[in-house]
Design an enzyme around this catalytic site. Structure first.
Site, PDB file in Angstrom:
ATOM      1  N   ALA A 128       5.901   0.020   0.578  1.00 50.36           N
ATOM      2  CA  ALA A 128       5.665   1.245   0.749  1.00 50.36           C
ATOM      3  C   ALA A 128       6.352   2.534  -0.251  1.00 50.36           C
ATOM      4  CB  ALA A 128       5.671   1.734   2.344  1.00 50.36           C
ATOM      5  N   GLU A 129       7.597   2.221  -0.488  1.00 52.08           N
ATOM      6  CA  GLU A 129       8.120   3.220  -1.026  1.00 52.08           C
ATOM      7  C   GLU A 129       7.957   3.027  -2.635  1.00 52.08           C
ATOM      8  OE1 GLU A 129      10.105   5.652  -0.293  1.00 52.08           O
ATOM      9  OE2 GLU A 129      10.499   5.575   1.920  1.00 52.08           O
TER      10      GLU A 129
END
Length: 251
Positions: free
Chosen positions: A60-61
């Site tokens: 996600a990051e």
């Protein structure tokens, strides 16, 4: 995405900001070479955090990009802010090993802080512990709420990690000569996830057919042009021997 300063609670329940032990770093844990999967496994074991959770956060990051930098200045695979990275003992946020270790250390502290509540720990990772405390739970920020849902979905569904390996020095830094190799390997691994060998063969076959079609089209145009030139030549030659032309020339 950003990771805010680490906060804990003292014996009275008051929030306090904690820092890493002076001089602590991750060099003693480093290997000569390590794949991303091995780094995640080692971080999960060291900090007692589910490996799928760490991988989901990384997905996600930064989508596992070790060179990622956000507009706010968050760096590396786990998107650590420089000040937070220093507190975690990370000396180089673009070193995949240190970055993943630091991010895992942070999320482990958040899990401990919130009694294993993954949603609150993720909310703190994204928006900071102060906001979680302020709103008594996941903050009403669209970005944070979407982040918690996204990471949880990745974690439950399983995350495939790029097949990238990294050369690491004994002092805990990534070998300077391998930085470009790391980036090349990262993008190559992404392509391998998107395209299978069968897709590659289909692409080559299609490319060859397109090249052949282009060549045939060029050849057809050339032949057409040659025909035009030949027609004009013969028409010109024929013009010399018509009765009309001969009469004109005779006059």
């Amino acid at each position: 995405m950003r990771v805010n300063a680490i906060q804990g609670t003292d014996s009275t329940g008051t929030q306090t900001t904690t820092t890493a032990v002076q001089g602590e770093d991750f060099s003693s844990y480093l290997q000569t070479t390590a794949s991303l999967e091995e780094i995640f496994a080692q971080a999960a074991e060291k900090y007692n955090v589910p490996k799928n959770l760490i991988k989901a956060i990384a997905k996600a990051e930064s989508d596992f990009n070790p060179n990622a930098t956000s507009g706010a200045g968050a760096q590396g695979i786990m998107q650590l802010m420089p000040a937070t990275a220093r507190e975690l003992g990370v000396t180089d946020s673009y070193d995949p090993y240190q970055n993943i270790m630091g991010g895992t250390k942070y999320i482990s502290q958040m899990l401990e802080k919130y009694d294993g509540n993954v949603s609150l720990a993720l909310a703190a990772y994204n928006a900071g512990s102060n906001n979680v405390a302020k709103y008594g739970g996941i903050p009403p920020f669209e970005e944070t709420q979407n982040y918690v849902v996204k990471v949880t979905g990745y974690m439950n569904g399983g995350v495939e990690v790029p097949n990238a390996s990294y050369n690491i020095n004994t002092d805990g830094s990534m070998a300077a000569a391998s930085v470009q190799e790391v980036e090349d390997t990262y993008y190559q691994s992404i392509l391998e996830q998107l395209f299978s060998y069968e897709d590659y063969l289909k692409f080559i076959d299609m490319y060859i057919k397109l090249q052949q079609a282009e060549q045939e089209e060029v050849k057809a145009e050339q032949e057409k042009e040659e025909d035009k030139q030949n027609d004009a030549y013969y028409a010109y030659q024929g013009l010399h021997y018509t009765p009309v032309v001969m009469n004109l020339l005779g006059q």
